[in-house]
Design a protein around this motif. Structure first.
Motif, short mmCIF file in Angstrom:
data_model
loop_
_atom_site.label_atom_id
_atom_site.label_comp_id
_atom_site.label_asym_id
_atom_site.label_seq_id
_atom_site.Cartn_x
_atom_site.Cartn_y
_atom_site.Cartn_z
N CYS A 298 45.93 52.55 30.20
CA CYS A 298 44.76 51.76 29.19
C CYS A 298 45.34 50.53 30.15
N ALA A 299 44.59 49.58 30.21
CA ALA A 299 44.84 47.98 30.92
C ALA A 299 43.89 47.07 30.45
N PHE A 300 44.61 45.62 29.99
CA PHE A 300 43.52 44.49 29.46
C PHE A 300 44.19 43.27 30.01
N TRP A 301 43.71 42.70 30.40
CA TRP A 301 43.71 40.98 30.24
C TRP A 301 43.96 40.85 29.06
N ARG A 302 44.96 39.53 28.93
CA ARG A 302 44.39 38.15 27.82
C ARG A 302 44.58 37.66 28.39
N ARG A 303 43.70 36.46 27.94
CA ARG A 303 43.13 35.40 28.39
C ARG A 303 43.63 34.13 27.61
N PRO A 304 44.66 33.46 27.58
CA PRO A 304 44.38 32.55 26.88
C PRO A 304 43.45 31.67 26.87
N PRO A 305 43.53 31.10 25.53
CA PRO A 305 42.57 29.29 24.85
C PRO A 305 42.33 28.38 26.34
N GLU A 306 41.26 28.01 26.24
CA GLU A 306 41.06 26.37 27.21
C GLU A 306 42.59 25.28 26.78
N GLY A 307 43.24 25.13 27.99
CA GLY A 307 44.16 23.87 27.80
C GLY A 307 45.55 24.93 26.85
N ASP B 119 39.92 41.67 27.90
CA ASP B 119 38.77 41.90 28.32
C ASP B 119 39.16 43.22 29.37
N TYR B 120 38.84 44.64 29.60
CA TYR B 120 39.15 45.65 30.27
C TYR B 120 38.62 45.93 31.75
N GLY C 290 37.27 50.37 26.60
CA GLY C 290 36.95 48.68 26.08
C GLY C 290 35.70 48.29 25.40
N LYS C 291 34.34 49.31 25.96
CA LYS C 291 33.32 48.25 25.51
C LYS C 291 32.69 48.93 23.99
N ILE C 292 34.06 50.01 23.98
CA ILE C 292 33.38 50.59 22.60
C ILE C 292 33.81 49.41 21.41
#
Length: 512
Positions: free
Chosen positions: A203-212, A225-226, A307-309
């Motif tokens: 399994c692998a997924f991105w973790r992106r910070p909020p803007e700023g 997101d995956y 990851g779409k589930i």
């Protein structure tokens, strides 16, 4: 180097070895018997109760004739289980204590990555206050300061960005982190969690910070997101998993704004959906008895579809399996992509790679911290803000994905510094002219001295004082007093008001 007798371990692979699941009171359980669906023998359970439970635990493992003990060990019990493993030389620990070396602390992650030339941010670790002060007052900023030892980041609450020397010194005086663990700040656009079983990404997924923002934790508003995980990231995670000889593993890998990759965390303790724990169970059954169990087949990049589930459904899905394509060729060669990320067997290693005699730095050095004081020299009382509900079950659980727990509630529970932090004059910081009285050594203390301390706290009697120290042990009690005070409220008749008194008395005790 320390070797163990592996004759029993080797012979046990000819049939199904006796499995035991390792649990600890107050710690989340990673596995249960249902993760080992189809195992023909009874799976035992053994629970470590902390305190003076070492010999009883060893005796129970021997009495139940356990040959393989499966489970993660939290940081606060790691050194105890190093000793336990040596007294159980015929028991195979999965993961091994060497594999779990990175679970104990962030400094161990750094040592591990540096040995195996894995990419990490430039990191400095200091056990002496004068060395830490010298570095902090002359280095370039910004820097990242992390709590090295103990529970995980809890959504980033033990990770801090500091922009000046004054800010860094204030942080250390308030948080009392030991050792001083300081990294160069690398501007990140995201990080990626990779989970592996048998060195194969599961399994692998991105973790992106909020803007700023710069923290990527979902509890801090980050998104997941995956899709389109870079192959370079998977390769780094695989290299780390192989270096650790890990049956199962997770890496958090930072992606800089320049698309450079560095490891932030790695451990065997991580949050995983039940179906991933089932895959680990399937893998371990094949590993322990390949004659009886077939090698699991896990589709590469399955996470892009799974990851779409909806995550609420993913948390209930169990025992997911995949069909395996059968390619037909004239010459019988493999299809080109068949073996790119193979599921591999790990091999038991009887030699200790990371013996505590060489690597347990916390116990090799006197614990020195920068103490925060008011202008009158009196420590301010605890905040009167209510502490929100949390439990020890959510402590010490590794690199967790905190989108599934109320991390904002954990902040009040887990911070050792629910003490109002006074303003400190750092006017002389540039010259490192800091009064020696601001540096305090955490004393060596015995069981009886700790009991005597608790007896001196108003409202605590002999029974409760003994119960606290006997249950947590001396090391565990000191950890609770200095790092996780909310742990003490699990004892009967010990509520927030009494906890405030205990901590005020404890800081006075340490100061004296």
């Amino acid at each position: 180097m320390i070797s163990v007798n592996t004759s029993n371990i080797t012979s046990s692979t000819k049939s199904c070895p006796k499995i035991g699941l390792l649990y600890l009171d107050h710690v989340l359980r990673f596995f249960n018997c249902s993760n080992f669906k189809g195992w023909p023998e009874k799976i035992e359970q053994v629970v470590y109760h902390w305190g003076n439970d070492k010999q009883r635990f060893i005796n129970e493992v021997k009495r139940k004739k356990i040959e393989v003990l499966i489970g993660n060990i939290p940081a606060t019990a790691y050194e105890t289980f190093r000793a336990i493993a040596r007294e159980l030389p015929n028991v195979r620990f999965i993961p091994s204590l060497d594999t779990q070396f990175s679970n104990k602390s962030k400094e161990n992650v750094t040592h591990f990555c540096e040995k195996y030339q894995l990419p990490v941010p430039l990191t400095k670790i200091f056990y002496q206050v004068d060395e830490a002060l010298e570095y902090l007052t002359h280095t370039d900023y910004p820097k990242i300061v992390k709590r090295s030892y103990g529970p995980s980041n809890y959504g980033g609450y033990f990770v801090h960005k500091v922009d000046t020397a004054e800010e860094a010194l204030r942080l250390f005086s308030e948080k009392r982190y030991y050792p001083a663990y300081i990294q160069d700040f690398v501007p990140m656009k995201a990080d990626i969690r990779v989970m592996l079983v048998g060195h194969q990404p599961m399994c692998a997924f991105w973790r992106r910070p909020p803007e700023g923002e710069w923290l990527t934790n979902t509890s801090q508003g980050g998104s997941m997101d995956y899709q389109d995980i870079p192959e370079e990231v998977l390769e780094i995670a695989i290299k780390a998993s192989k270096a650790a000889n890990a049956e199962y593993w997770a890496c958090d890998i930072a992606v800089s704004t320049e698309d450079e990759y560095t490891i932030l965390e790695c451990a065997t303790a991580f949050a995983a959906f039940p179906y991933i724990r089932d895959w680990i169970g399937q893998y371990l059954m094949w590993l322990l008895n390949p004659q009886k169990f077939t090698k699991p087949h896990i589709v590469h990049k399955n996470w892009e579809e799974l990851g779409k589930i909806d995550s609420s459904l993913l948390r209930t899905m169990r025992h997911i399996t995949f069909g395996q394509p059968d390619f037909s060729t004239d010459t019988g060669e493999y299809a080109p992509t068949d073996e790119h990320y193979r599921l591999l067997q790990t091999h038991y290693q009887p030699i200790e790679e990371w013996p505590s005699e060489a690597w347990n730095f916390q116990d090799m050095h006197n614990s020195l911290v920068i103490e925060s004081k008011t202008s009158s020299g009196v420590l301010e009382q605890l905040s009167t803000e209510p502490v929100l509900d949390c439990t020890i079950e959510e402590m010490d659980s590794g690199i967790e994905e905190h989108s599934v727990v109320n991390v904002s509630a954990q902040q009040a529970c887990l911070h050792p510094d629910n003490i109002s932090s006074p303003d400190i004059d750092y006017s002389n910081v540039a010259g490192s002219d800091i009064d020696d009285s601001s540096v305090k050594e955490i004393p060596s203390i015995t069981h009886d001295q700790l009991v005597t301390f608790f007896l001196g706290v108003k409202g605590i009697g002999q029974t409760l004082a003994n119960e606290i120290v006997d249950t947590l042990s001396v090391e565990g009690t000191l950890h609770a007093l200095n790092n996780a005070p909310q742990q003490l409220t699990t004892f009967r008749n010990l509520k927030q008001k009494k906890l405030k008194t205990i901590l005020a008395d404890w800081h006075a005790y340490v100061r004296d």
